[in-house]
Design an enzyme around this catalytic site. Structure first.
Site, mmCIF file in Angstrom:
data_model
loop_
_atom_site.group_PDB
_atom_site.id
_atom_site.type_symbol
_atom_site.label_atom_id
_atom_site.label_comp_id
_atom_site.label_asym_id
_atom_site.label_seq_id
_atom_site.Cartn_x
_atom_site.Cartn_y
_atom_site.Cartn_z
ATOM 1 N N ASP A 129 0.856 -1.185 0.000
ATOM 2 C CA ASP A 129 0.000 0.000 0.000
ATOM 3 C C ASP A 129 0.895 1.239 0.000
ATOM 4 O OD1 ASP A 129 -1.830 2.020 0.374
ATOM 5 O OD2 ASP A 129 -2.904 1.025 2.003
ATOM 6 N N TYR A 150 -0.353 19.221 -3.614
ATOM 7 C CA TYR A 150 -0.059 18.348 -4.757
ATOM 8 C C TYR A 150 1.184 18.827 -5.496
ATOM 9 C CZ TYR A 150 -0.746 15.716 -9.088
ATOM 10 O OH TYR A 150 -0.573 14.888 -10.169
ATOM 11 N N LYS A 160 4.858 17.030 -6.133
ATOM 12 C CA LYS A 160 5.406 16.798 -7.467
ATOM 13 C C LYS A 160 6.729 17.544 -7.676
ATOM 14 C CE LYS A 160 2.384 13.941 -9.133
ATOM 15 N NZ LYS A 160 2.755 12.569 -9.513
ATOM 16 N N THR A 209 -8.148 11.004 -17.193
ATOM 17 C CA THR A 209 -8.068 9.902 -16.235
ATOM 18 C C THR A 209 -9.102 10.109 -15.123
ATOM 19 O OG1 THR A 209 -6.484 11.043 -14.812
ATOM 20 C CG2 THR A 209 -5.574 9.747 -16.651
#
Length: 225
Positions: A54, A140, A144, A175
């Site tokens: 996981d 986020y 990144k 997506t």
């Protein structure tokens, strides 16, 4: 016969990469977050080996035993949660950093002996947010940007072992994650507006297949419209 380890094969770019490699006859090893998810992936990708870890808990990858030789590791798994710094929770910060940065680092470390054996390639599927951070994207984008730093350091560290490291920066891609992003932004979602996952997967496979006399360090893929 070449062997590849792919994360994020459940959907989107990772699924397109896994399918492309498997359909052309390569050996493919996938990572599933649970035993039940592993069974689903085995049913979807006949012939693929599936390991269980996981990525939300990066320490779980340390028990994995990858093949003795890997021609590539493609890190395509990721999570996103948008929100301004003023309201984004510690849980959302931590989850994105764990899955998007720490897990790829831990999995790469586990896979390095096999990558060195094959003089393989590590591909980090990043994001345009790894180049520019916009309002509401702080956590986020930070994850990144961190992934980009990981790739740059790893590239220098592993060059002497013949391991190549590439980062792919897709723009908005059609997506399930992109659908979630649109919902969080309060925007209508039309998959036809964005890059097809297969298009990004094709770019990734070309990076992996590049002849040994060169390396592609960074690839940016943008919607044509």
């Amino acid at each position: 016969m070449t062997t590849h380890l792919v994360t994020g094969a459940g959907s989107g770019i990772g699924a397109a990469v896994a399918r492309t490699l498997l359909d052309r006859g390569d050996d493919v090893v996938l990572v599933a977050r649970s035993d039940s998810r592993a069974e689903e992936l085995r049913a979807t990708y006949d012939g693929a080996e599936v390991l269980v870890a996981d990525l939300a808990f990066p320490e779980s990858v340390e028990s994995l035993t990858p093949p003795g030789s890997l021609d590539s590791v493609v890190h395509a798994a990721g999570v996103v949660e948008l929100g301004p710094v003023s309201t984004l929770s510690i849980e959302h910060w931590a989850a994105q950093l764990r899955v998007n940065v720490v897990a790829p680092a831990a999995l790469t470390r586990v896979a390095l002996p096999a990558l060195r054996s094959a003089r393989g390639t590590v591909v980090f599927v990043n994001s345009s947010a790894g180049l520019v951070a916009h309002p509401g994207w702080s956590a986020y984008a930070a994850s990144k940007h961190g992934l980009r730093a990981l790739a740059d350091s790893l590239r220098s560290e592993e060059a002497a072992h013949g391991v190549r490291v590439s980062t792919v920066y897709p723009g908005r891609t059609a997506t399930p994650m992109q659908q979630k992003v649109h919902a969080q932004e309060g925007k209508e979602y039309d998959a036809g507006d964005w890059i097809r996952p297969q298009t990004v997967a094709d770019a990734i496979v070309r990076v992996v297949d590049l002849p040994r006399d060169a390396t592609i360090t960074d690839v940016t893929v943008r919607p044509a419209g």
